[in-house]
Design a protein around this motif. Structure first.
Motif, PDB file in Angstrom:
ATOM      1  N   LEU A  29       0.825  -1.206   0.000  1.00 33.70           N
ATOM      2  CA  LEU A  29       0.000   0.000   0.000  1.00 33.70           C
ATOM      3  C   LEU A  29       0.861   1.259   0.000  1.00 33.70           C
ATOM      4  N   GLN A  30       1.940   1.242   0.764  1.00 39.69           N
ATOM      5  CA  GLN A  30       2.841   2.387   0.807  1.00 39.69           C
ATOM      6  C   GLN A  30       3.501   2.615  -0.559  1.00 39.69           C
ATOM      7  N   ILE A  31       3.927   1.548  -1.208  1.00 38.78           N
ATOM      8  CA  ILE A  31       4.550   1.664  -2.529  1.00 38.78           C
ATOM      9  C   ILE A  31       3.552   2.204  -3.543  1.00 38.78           C
ATOM     10  N   ILE A  32       2.326   1.710  -3.507  1.00 37.39           N
ATOM     11  CA  ILE A  32       1.296   2.178  -4.440  1.00 37.39           C
ATOM     12  C   ILE A  32       0.993   3.655  -4.211  1.00 37.39           C
ATOM     13  N   THR A  33       0.896   4.047  -2.952  1.00 31.46           N
ATOM     14  CA  THR A  33       0.622   5.452  -2.629  1.00 31.46           C
ATOM     15  C   THR A  33       1.739   6.359  -3.133  1.00 31.46           C
ATOM     16  N   ILE A  34       2.974   5.972  -2.885  1.00 36.20           N
ATOM     17  CA  ILE A  34       4.113   6.774  -3.341  1.00 36.20           C
ATOM     18  C   ILE A  34       4.158   6.816  -4.865  1.00 36.20           C
ATOM     19  N   PHE A  35       3.858   5.694  -5.509  1.00 29.32           N
ATOM     20  CA  PHE A  35       3.839   5.643  -6.972  1.00 29.32           C
ATOM     21  C   PHE A  35       2.851   6.662  -7.534  1.00 29.32           C
ATOM     22  N   TYR A  36       1.646   6.687  -6.994  1.00 26.40           N
ATOM     23  CA  TYR A  36       0.647   7.617  -7.525  1.00 26.40           C
ATOM     24  C   TYR A  36       0.961   9.058  -7.159  1.00 26.40           C
ATOM     25  N   GLN A  37       1.629   9.294  -6.053  1.00 27.35           N
ATOM     26  CA  GLN A  37       2.091  10.650  -5.755  1.00 27.35           C
ATOM     27  C   GLN A  37       3.085  11.098  -6.823  1.00 27.35           C
ATOM     28  N   GLY A  38       3.949  10.189  -7.229  1.00 22.22           N
ATOM     29  CA  GLY A  38       4.905  10.495  -8.292  1.00 22.22           C
ATOM     30  C   GLY A  38       4.224  10.772  -9.612  1.00 22.22           C
ATOM     31  N   LYS A  39       3.193   9.990  -9.925  1.00 26.63           N
ATOM     32  CA  LYS A  39       2.444  10.209 -11.173  1.00 26.63           C
ATOM     33  C   LYS A  39       1.765  11.580 -11.165  1.00 26.63           C
ATOM     34  N   ILE A  40       1.221  11.960 -10.023  1.00 27.42           N
ATOM     35  CA  ILE A  40       0.591  13.283  -9.904  1.00 27.42           C
ATOM     36  C   ILE A  40       1.629  14.378 -10.123  1.00 27.42           C
ATOM     37  N   LEU A  41       2.822  14.195  -9.551  1.00 28.10           N
ATOM     38  CA  LEU A  41       3.890  15.176  -9.751  1.00 28.10           C
ATOM     39  C   LEU A  41       4.279  15.267 -11.224  1.00 28.10           C
ATOM     40  N   GLU A  42       4.362  14.133 -11.912  1.00 27.67           N
ATOM     41  CA  GLU A  42       4.686  14.158 -13.339  1.00 27.67           C
ATOM     42  C   GLU A  42       3.662  14.959 -14.126  1.00 27.67           C
ATOM     43  N   GLU A  43       2.394  14.757 -13.821  1.00 29.91           N
ATOM     44  CA  GLU A  43       1.341  15.495 -14.528  1.00 29.91           C
ATOM     45  C   GLU A  43       1.398  16.983 -14.204  1.00 29.91           C
ATOM     46  N   ASN A  44       1.698  17.331 -12.958  1.00 38.03           N
ATOM     47  CA  ASN A  44       1.832  18.742 -12.592  1.00 38.03           C
ATOM     48  C   ASN A  44       3.012  19.383 -13.305  1.00 38.03           C
ATOM     49  N   ILE A  45       4.115  18.633 -13.450  1.00 39.27           N
ATOM     50  CA  ILE A  45       5.277  19.150 -14.173  1.00 39.27           C
ATOM     51  C   ILE A  45       4.909  19.411 -15.631  1.00 39.27           C
ATOM     52  N   LYS A  46       4.196  18.476 -16.254  1.00 37.90           N
ATOM     53  CA  LYS A  46       3.782  18.664 -17.648  1.00 37.90           C
ATOM     54  C   LYS A  46       2.895  19.903 -17.787  1.00 37.90           C
ATOM     55  N   ALA A  47       1.972  20.075 -16.848  1.00 40.10           N
ATOM     56  CA  ALA A  47       1.070  21.229 -16.909  1.00 40.10           C
ATOM     57  C   ALA A  47       1.849  22.534 -16.757  1.00 40.10           C
ATOM     58  N   LEU A  48       2.811  22.552 -15.842  1.00 38.20           N
ATOM     59  CA  LEU A  48       3.601  23.771 -15.658  1.00 38.20           C
ATOM     60  C   LEU A  48       4.510  24.036 -16.859  1.00 38.20           C
ATOM     61  N   GLU A  49       5.004  22.991 -17.490  1.00 37.80           N
ATOM     62  CA  GLU A  49       5.826  23.192 -18.691  1.00 37.80           C
ATOM     63  C   GLU A  49       4.986  23.764 -19.829  1.00 37.80           C
ATOM     64  N   GLU A  50       3.748  23.307 -19.956  1.00 37.70           N
ATOM     65  CA  GLU A  50       2.850  23.883 -20.968  1.00 37.70           C
ATOM     66  C   GLU A  50       2.539  25.342 -20.637  1.00 37.70           C
ATOM     67  N   LYS A  51       2.334  25.611 -19.354  1.00 39.41           N
ATOM     68  CA  LYS A  51       2.095  26.990 -18.932  1.00 39.41           C
ATOM     69  C   LYS A  51       3.319  27.844 -19.229  1.00 39.41           C
ATOM     70  N   GLY A  52       4.508  27.288 -19.037  1.00 39.13           N
ATOM     71  CA  GLY A  52       5.744  28.011 -19.321  1.00 39.13           C
ATOM     72  C   GLY A  52       5.858  28.381 -20.786  1.00 39.13           C
ATOM     73  N   ALA A  53       5.471  27.472 -21.664  1.00 41.79           N
ATOM     74  CA  ALA A  53       5.516  27.777 -23.096  1.00 41.79           C
ATOM     75  C   ALA A  53       4.557  28.915 -23.423  1.00 41.79           C
ATOM     76  N   THR A  54       3.389  28.893 -22.816  1.00 42.05           N
ATOM     77  CA  THR A  54       2.414  29.958 -23.032  1.00 42.05           C
ATOM     78  C   THR A  54       2.929  31.283 -22.484  1.00 42.05           C
ATOM     79  N   LEU A  55       3.546  31.230 -21.300  1.00 40.45           N
ATOM     80  CA  LEU A  55       4.091  32.454 -20.701  1.00 40.45           C
ATOM     81  C   LEU A  55       5.203  33.055 -21.552  1.00 40.45           C
ATOM     82  N   LYS A  56       6.055  32.203 -22.115  1.00 40.41           N
ATOM     83  CA  LYS A  56       7.138  32.721 -22.959  1.00 40.41           C
ATOM     84  C   LYS A  56       6.583  33.390 -24.207  1.00 40.41           C
ATOM     85  N   ALA A  57       5.568  32.786 -24.809  1.00 41.17           N
ATOM     86  CA  ALA A  57       4.957  33.392 -25.997  1.00 41.17           C
ATOM     87  C   ALA A  57       4.294  34.715 -25.633  1.00 41.17           C
TER      88      ALA A  57
END
Length: 129
Positions: free
Chosen positions: A19-47
């Protein structure tokens, strides 16, 4: 009696670890998605920043608008780096817990757990009746 108790405790510990491994795994997946969203926001901000700079060059906007977008872009880059650090920490935690070297969440060397099923607590069983 002690043997049965120890066996039960070992099973509980295994399930808690999974259960601990699964929880940490999904926390990591959420972080990956947040990073992708911020990178897309960064591209928009630069433009947007380039657009505002060109408008500033012809006198249509004030320098405050340029500074505002620059600070937003810098804050966004800082947030991306912070999330990447958190993701690296999660990967290290998974490596420590699992005992395997983990470089990416997409290539986990962990096998699917066997014989896992949902055990309903007494409270849930009482509500269902």
């Amino acid at each position: 009696y002690e043997f049965a108790s120890e066996k039960y405790n070992i099973n509980i510990a295994k399930k808690e670890l999974v259960l601990q491994i699964i929880t940490i795994f999904y926390q990591g997946k959420i972080l990956e998605e947040n990073i992708k969203a911020l990178e897309e926001k960064g591209a928009t901000l630069k433009a947007e920043l380039q657009r505002v700079k060109s408008k500033y060059a012809i006198g249509m906007v004030s320098y405050d608008n340029v500074l505002k977008l620059q600070s937003e872009d810098e804050l966004n880059r800082y947030n991306i780096q912070e999330l990447k650090y958190q993701k690296d920490t999660i990967l290290q935690n998974l490596s420590l817990i699992s005992g395997a070297k983990i470089n990416s969440l997409d290539s986990l060397p962990l096998k699917d757990p066997d014989n896992l099923k949902l055990n309903k607590s007494e409270n849930i069983k009482a509500i269902e009746e």
